[in-house]
Design an enzyme around this catalytic site. Structure first.
Site, PDB file in Angstrom:
ATOM      1  N   HIS A  91     149.057  22.760 -10.448  1.00 53.19           N
ATOM      2  CA  HIS A  91     149.582  24.097 -11.151  1.00 53.19           C
ATOM      3  C   HIS A  91     149.007  24.560 -10.369  1.00 53.19           C
ATOM      4  CE1 HIS A  91     150.323  28.216 -13.065  1.00 53.19           C
ATOM      5  NE2 HIS A  91     149.785  28.150 -12.637  1.00 53.19           N
ATOM      6  N   GLU A  92     147.655  24.399  -9.624  1.00 53.54           N
ATOM      7  CA  GLU A  92     146.781  25.188  -8.918  1.00 53.54           C
ATOM      8  C   GLU A  92     146.632  24.553  -7.742  1.00 53.54           C
ATOM      9  OE1 GLU A  92     145.666  27.686 -10.034  1.00 53.54           O
ATOM     10  OE2 GLU A  92     146.141  27.683 -12.689  1.00 53.54           O
ATOM     11  N   HIS A  95     149.183  26.447  -6.572  1.00 56.90           N
ATOM     12  CA  HIS A  95     148.813  27.600  -5.716  1.00 56.90           C
ATOM     13  C   HIS A  95     147.896  27.901  -4.166  1.00 56.90           C
ATOM     14  CE1 HIS A  95     150.304  30.391  -8.796  1.00 56.90           C
ATOM     15  NE2 HIS A  95     149.620  29.524  -9.420  1.00 56.90           N
TER      16      HIS A  95
END
Length: 225
Positions: A91-92, A95
């Site tokens: 997920h990160e 980003h």
């Protein structure tokens, strides 16, 4: 920002030392994480092991990408399973990848933030069916209210129904659960951004504005994993 959801407090938490070992396992063994690391390197943003830090967090977050400090923090006290660490890092990294490829990305802009959160929730495995089951969000009655008039629950896998129609009904049902999960998790993240609206209705409007473009953007993957 990745947030854990609705688990008994007794299941939360491991040590920073153990979390560090799980981070090492993700970086070395998880195919999605390894692909995202390779994609960073191809995009001109190679990441070292120091980019990933196991920490004890004050808030109930699973982890976070700090674009100012240039690091991903994984919250040891809010995670306990390797699968949770794998998904949080994935997920990160979405980003971080967005930060790498978009020169004009502004995290203070709510629409930009929401876009990256849509991509992260869609591409990281956050909303995998099994994870929704674990979170307790698989509520047939709740989700079927969305299209009950079109597809009665009893007809989902009705034995006398055309097999293709039954398959399409079931697929539509699962897609709705998936979309609902993404929107819920985006709102949980952008509500922490002081530049985003406070009301759920206004947050929905921001998400709607960027949804089509950002949901269809699956880079660096050819399609959503």
């Amino acid at each position: 920002m990745q947030r854990p959801e609705e688990k008994p407090k007794s299941l939360y938490g491991t040590t920073v030392e153990h979390c560090d070992k799980m981070i090492d396992h993700s970086l070395e063994k998880n195919n999605t994480v390894k692909f995202l690391l390779e994609s960073h390197e191809k995009a001109g943003c190679p990441l070292s092991r120091k980019f990933f830090q196991a920490v004890s967090c004050d808030e109930e977050n699973a982890g976070g990408f700090n674009h100012v400090e240039g690091r991903i923090a994984i919250c040891s006290n809010n995670l306990i399973l390797q699968d949770e660490v794998d998904t949080t890092i994935s997920h990160e990294l979405i980003h971080s990848y967005d930060q790498c490829r978009a020169a004009n990305l502004n995290w203070n802009n709510c629409a930009h933030h929401a876009c990256s959160e849509i991509r992260a929730a869609n591409l990281s495995g956050d909303c995998h069916f099994k994870r929704e089951l674990i979170r307790g969000y698989f509520e047939i009655g709740k989700h079927y209210q969305f299209f009950m008039s079109d597809v009665p629950l009893v007809c989902l896998f009705y034995q006398d129904m055309d097999p293709l129609q039954s398959y399409e009904n079931g697929l539509y049902f699962l897609i709705h659960i998936f979309m609902d999960c993404i929107r819920r998790r985006v709102k949980k993240s952008i509500i922490q951004n002081p530049n985003c609206p406070r009301s759920m209705l206004d947050m929905e409007k921001v998400i709607d504005q960027v949804w089509d473009t950002c949901y269809k953007d699956t880079k660096p993957f050819d399609k959503a994993p």
